[in-house]
Motif scaffolding. Structure first.
Motif, PDB file in Angstrom:
ATOM      1  N   SER A 220     107.980  76.899  25.691  1.00 15.94           N
ATOM      2  CA  SER A 220     109.479  75.971  26.522  1.00 15.94           C
ATOM      3  C   SER A 220     109.142  74.654  26.718  1.00 15.94           C
ATOM      4  CB  SER A 220     110.721  77.258  26.909  1.00 15.94           C
ATOM      5  OG  SER A 220     109.093  77.184  28.321  1.00 15.94           O
ATOM      6  N   SER A 221     107.759  74.692  26.846  1.00 20.89           N
ATOM      7  CA  SER A 221     107.781  73.004  27.396  1.00 20.89           C
ATOM      8  C   SER A 221     107.250  72.183  26.370  1.00 20.89           C
ATOM      9  CB  SER A 221     106.625  73.477  28.800  1.00 20.89           C
ATOM     10  OG  SER A 221     107.098  73.657  29.598  1.00 20.89           O
ATOM     11  N   ILE A 222     106.546  72.668  25.203  1.00 18.08           N
ATOM     12  CA  ILE A 222     106.316  72.077  24.445  1.00 18.08           C
ATOM     13  C   ILE A 222     107.682  72.008  23.009  1.00 18.08           C
ATOM     14  CG2 ILE A 222     104.649  72.052  21.862  1.00 18.08           C
ATOM     15  CD1 ILE A 222     102.438  72.904  24.228  1.00 18.08           C
ATOM     16  N   PHE A 223     108.274  73.332  22.833  1.00 19.85           N
ATOM     17  CA  PHE A 223     109.398  72.589  21.427  1.00 19.85           C
ATOM     18  C   PHE A 223     110.175  71.469  21.928  1.00 19.85           C
ATOM     19  CE2 PHE A 223     113.320  73.943  20.306  1.00 19.85           C
ATOM     20  CZ  PHE A 223     112.840  74.945  18.835  1.00 19.85           C
ATOM     21  N   PRO A 224     110.833  71.567  23.143  1.00 17.66           N
ATOM     22  CA  PRO A 224     111.126  70.205  23.002  1.00 17.66           C
ATOM     23  C   PRO A 224     111.186  69.400  22.565  1.00 17.66           C
ATOM     24  CG  PRO A 224     111.561  71.110  25.032  1.00 17.66           C
ATOM     25  CD  PRO A 224     110.640  72.099  24.065  1.00 17.66           C
ATOM     26  N   TYR A 225     109.876  68.627  22.625  1.00 12.64           N
ATOM     27  CA  TYR A 225     109.028  67.055  22.531  1.00 12.64           C
ATOM     28  C   TYR A 225     108.936  67.250  20.799  1.00 12.64           C
ATOM     29  CZ  TYR A 225     107.581  66.305  26.979  1.00 12.64           C
ATOM     30  OH  TYR A 225     107.781  65.435  28.410  1.00 12.64           O
ATOM     31  N   VAL A 226     108.916  68.570  20.578  1.00 10.22           N
ATOM     32  CA  VAL A 226     108.764  68.350  18.625  1.00 10.22           C
ATOM     33  C   VAL A 226     110.191  68.587  18.066  1.00 10.22           C
ATOM     34  CG1 VAL A 226     108.616  70.210  16.701  1.00 10.22           C
ATOM     35  CG2 VAL A 226     107.395  70.597  18.292  1.00 10.22           C
ATOM     36  N   VAL A 227     111.118  69.105  19.577  1.00 11.48           N
ATOM     37  CA  VAL A 227     112.820  68.622  18.227  1.00 11.48           C
ATOM     38  C   VAL A 227     113.209  67.405  18.362  1.00 11.48           C
ATOM     39  CG1 VAL A 227     114.772  69.542  18.694  1.00 11.48           C
ATOM     40  CG2 VAL A 227     113.357  70.927  18.745  1.00 11.48           C
ATOM     41  N   LEU A 416     117.794  72.367  24.095  1.00 12.66           N
ATOM     42  CA  LEU A 416     118.161  72.294  25.366  1.00 12.66           C
ATOM     43  C   LEU A 416     118.163  73.797  25.861  1.00 12.66           C
ATOM     44  CD1 LEU A 416     122.122  70.912  25.112  1.00 12.66           C
ATOM     45  CD2 LEU A 416     119.825  70.070  25.680  1.00 12.66           C
ATOM     46  N   LEU A 417     118.420  75.148  25.197  1.00 14.72           N
ATOM     47  CA  LEU A 417     118.222  76.030  25.926  1.00 14.72           C
ATOM     48  C   LEU A 417     116.218  76.288  26.391  1.00 14.72           C
ATOM     49  CD1 LEU A 417     118.953  79.078  26.403  1.00 14.72           C
ATOM     50  CD2 LEU A 417     117.644  80.076  24.219  1.00 14.72           C
ATOM     51  N   ASN A 418     116.007  75.170  25.759  1.00 19.25           N
ATOM     52  CA  ASN A 418     114.348  75.677  26.340  1.00 19.25           C
ATOM     53  C   ASN A 418     113.743  74.677  27.453  1.00 19.25           C
ATOM     54  OD1 ASN A 418     111.916  77.317  25.190  1.00 19.25           O
ATOM     55  ND2 ASN A 418     113.730  76.711  23.079  1.00 19.25           N
ATOM     56  N   LEU A 419     115.057  73.360  27.608  1.00 19.68           N
ATOM     57  CA  LEU A 419     114.762  72.483  28.150  1.00 19.68           C
ATOM     58  C   LEU A 419     115.046  73.165  29.637  1.00 19.68           C
ATOM     59  CD1 LEU A 419     115.838  68.991  26.807  1.00 19.68           C
ATOM     60  CD2 LEU A 419     113.747  69.220  28.214  1.00 19.68           C
ATOM     61  N   GLY A 420     116.165  73.732  29.653  1.00 18.54           N
ATOM     62  CA  GLY A 420     117.196  75.016  30.843  1.00 18.54           C
ATOM     63  C   GLY A 420     115.948  75.471  31.245  1.00 18.54           C
ATOM     64  N   LEU A 421     115.633  76.198  30.444  1.00 19.85           N
ATOM     65  CA  LEU A 421     114.776  77.398  30.817  1.00 19.85           C
ATOM     66  C   LEU A 421     113.852  76.425  31.595  1.00 19.85           C
ATOM     67  CD1 LEU A 421     114.666  79.713  30.579  1.00 19.85           C
ATOM     68  CD2 LEU A 421     113.391  80.110  28.154  1.00 19.85           C
ATOM     69  N   SER A 422     112.210  76.320  31.479  1.00 11.03           N
ATOM     70  CA  SER A 422     111.662  75.711  31.901  1.00 11.03           C
ATOM     71  C   SER A 422     111.849  75.152  33.381  1.00 11.03           C
ATOM     72  CB  SER A 422     111.038  74.910  31.081  1.00 11.03           C
ATOM     73  OG  SER A 422     111.875  73.578  31.249  1.00 11.03           O
ATOM     74  N   THR A 423     112.915  74.086  33.383  1.00 11.87           N
ATOM     75  CA  THR A 423     113.691  74.108  34.735  1.00 11.87           C
ATOM     76  C   THR A 423     114.250  75.109  35.841  1.00 11.87           C
ATOM     77  OG1 THR A 423     113.891  71.961  33.981  1.00 11.87           O
ATOM     78  CG2 THR A 423     114.928  72.283  36.204  1.00 11.87           C
TER      79      THR A 423
END
Length: 640
Positions: A220-227, A416-423
């Motif tokens: 969840s913390s790395i995937f947003p950067y890939v996207v 968006l889901l992963n950004l929100g999930l890690s927060t």
């Protein structure tokens, strides 16, 4: 020797922890690696605000000039306060309640207020994850359901025809929103199910504390950067991307004279780093005592800022493409005799230069009869570029224009889901860690506490799944956290720099790190940061009282957004949210004072039972120990 004193205090504190091992959460053993800690800390601080709030503020407030102001405030205010929370959590190895209670029992309310604010934020933040899940589920179809307006028989739905397919899908299909906050409406079944799924994911991720949540954070913390990098590469290839980015970074230095711009920049720094939530303290409390938290403060802050810039590039590259398409369509659809504009080839939209058209319109546009508009790219760029308007309307519309739109849509909402999930993991840790550190019973039943918290969060969160739920999300987002968190950080800064003592705190840090941070931190904490936070508090409070709070509502008849004033009962709810969040501070203070007086009274009563014997020699008497105890208690009270 201050270092020796500090080490003895820490050794004593550690000894106390070992004696009360049963009260200590199992997760207190710490992180398995530095990578895990960084993923957790970055995952918490980098959230949805980096994607849909920072780009909007940067565009509206001077572009490059706002970036410079943001960096200045982050260096002078943000990083020192971030370092303060990291060091406090790492030194004392407790959650927010334990940290401030350790400094002084009268300050324990600061930690409880942080927990209350975290709970408020978790309630509405998970609703945004539910919306993301709903859109993610609808992305696996072609064409996307928000690409075209639906039809009733042979006629297009009027509400959609008056607005746009993406606006119609968001307000009518996803939310089925009412016209105002006064109209509650029924529960939205789809959003209720998505909210249940969101809380289930959070519960499973937090099931075994940081040991389970960090495994999810690897993704969840790395995937947003890939996207984000995928979107950046694809976005830069789009027509209009460079125009969008140039509008984004065009500097407007005159904004530095506007006090509201300073307020917005300071607020964004404040929330981007996650100050006051207690999550930073909780995560750093799992670190070893010798961890270089000073370097961590700069590293995490730099990653946070660069992520905001990366997200801004992506957003404005894509929005530039969307705006360019609308402007070209506007130019081509102008109902005017081509003889009057001989050098424009309207049969080929690609050959129409927006810049040439703009120059021509400013010179001759008002003299030409017919249906002709300015077709301004700047005005088009400003439409719907903040918050949910960016994620669920503007960006969604832009993605629907791309080839392979379902793929890009699924990728975006999964991000968006992963950004929100890690927060969310960090926010929940800001609730659970302080409570389990403080109360023995909860520490022994942390899994049950996690499940119970998620169930309560879901049940209360049903408020946001009503047809008017979107308006309550706006209310909580704007008023349940901002003012209470600023007050919490003001108390934190004052208690460390003045009550505990900035020099003493730097001595503690030196004992941990083996070297002493620069003396500039003493003056930043005591004066600059404290005055900056007090100024932000004053500006926010004054603005709240001068301007009656409003919210953006959707008018079904007009098929457009409009700002409405909150009714009286909603203002009362806002006031209660703020009061309830801050109530623990005075309550804990009064409780500690009364407890001290009770102990003092009982001690005086106990001393009165003995007769004081004066002796010339140094022989030990029963009063010797009590005198030492009184002296130690007096010394401890003076430090507290």
């Amino acid at each position: 020797d201050e270092n020796g004193k500090f080490k003895s205090e820490l050794n004593g504190y550690a000894g106390e922890e070992s004696q009360q091992g049963s009260t200590e959460p199992a997760a207190r053993a710490g992180w398995n690696s530095k990578v895990e800690y960084f993923l957790a800390q970055v995952g918490f601080s980098v959230g949805l605000g980096n994607v849909w709030r920072f780009p909007y503020l940067c565009h509206q407030n001077g572009g490059g000039a706002f970036l410079l102001l943001y960096v200045l405030l982050m260096l002078v205010v943000g990083i020192p306060l971030f370092f303060l929370e990291l060091a406090a959590g790492q030194a004392i190895r407790q959650g927010s309640i334990g940290v401030w209670r350790y400094i002084s029992p009268r300050l324990a309310g600061i930690g409880y207020s942080s927990c209350v604010v975290c709970f408020f934020v978790a309630l509405y933040y998970n609703v945004i994850l539910a919306w993301s899940l709903f859109y993610l589920g609808n992305s696996f179809q072609y064409p996307l359901p928000w690409e075209q307006c639906p039809k009733q028989g042979n006629l297009t739905v009027k509400e959609c025809e008056k607005s746009s397919p993406t606006s119609y899908f968001w307000y009518r299909k996803a939310l089925d929103v009412t016209d105002s906050i006064d109209e509650t409406g029924s529960f939205n079944t789809y959003i209720v199910c998505c909210l249940l799924a969101a809380w289930t994911i959070v519960c499973l991720g937090m099931f075994k504390g940081i040991k389970s949540s960090v495994k999810v954070m690897y993704f969840s913390s790395i995937f947003p950067y890939v996207v984000l990098f995928c979107f950046l590469i694809r976005g830069l290839m789009l027509d209009g991307a460079l125009e969008g980015i140039s509008y984004m970074f065009y500097p407007k230095l005159e904004i530095w004279a506007d006090i509201q711009v300073w307020r917005q920049a300071a607020t964004q720094v404040f929330f981007a780093l996650g100050l006051g939530f207690g999550s930073i303290i909780a995560y750093s409390s799992y670190n070893p005592k010798n961890n270089n938290c000073h370097r961590d403060a700069f590293t995490v802050s730099a990653i946070n800022f660069l992520t905001s810039v990366l997200a801004t590039l992506v957003v404005f590259a894509v929005l530039g493409f969307r705006a360019k398409g609308k402007v070209v369509e506007c130019v081509v659809s102008g109902d005017v005799d081509t003889i009057l504009i001989p050098h424009f080839n309207f049969s080929d939209p690609g050959s129409v230069s927006v810049e040439d058209y703009t120059v021509w319109f400013k010179q001759h546009g008002h003299d030409v009869p017919g249906n002709l508009t300015e077709c301004d790219l700047e005005k088009e760029m400003q439409k719907g570029v903040e918050g949910t308007g960016l994620a669920f309307i503007a960006f969604t519309e832009a993605m629907s224009l791309l080839p392979g739109s379902p793929f890009w849509s699924a990728l975006f909402f999964l991000m968006l889901l992963n950004l929100g999930l890690s927060t969310m993991f960090g926010t929940m840790e800001g609730i659970l860690a302080p409570l389990t550190d403080r109360f023995k019973t909860l520490a022994k039943n942390k899994t049950k506490l996690t499940i119970f918290s998620c169930i309560i969060g879901f049940l209360i969160g049903l408020l946001f799944t009503q047809r008017c739920g979107n308006y309550f999300v706006m209310m909580f987002d704007d008023y349940s956290a901002t003012l209470p968190l600023i007050i919490v950080v003001v108390f934190e800064t004052f208690s460390v720099s003045w009550l505990y003592g900035a020099d003493r705190f730097l001595d503690d840090i030196e004992g941990m790190l083996g070297w002493r941070p620069h003396v500039i931190y003493k003056y930043l904490w005591k004066y600059i940061c404290l005055l900056a936070m007090l100024g932000l508090l004053a500006a926010t409070t004054i603005r709240m009282f001068i301007t009656r709070p409003t919210y953006m509502a959707w008018n079904q008849d007009k098929a457009s957004e409009e700002y409405l004033k909150y009714p009286g009962w909603a203002l009362a709810v806002m006031a209660l949210l703020i009061i309830f969040a801050m109530m623990p501070v005075p309550v804990a203070l009064i409780h500690a004072v009364l407890q001290d007086r009770t102990k003092l009274t009982s001690r005086d009563t106990e001393i009165g039972r003995y007769s004081i014997v004066n002796t010339d020699d140094k022989c030990e008497t029963p009063m010797t120990d009590m005198s030492d105890l009184d002296q130690r208690s007096t010394t401890a009270a003076s430090f507290s």
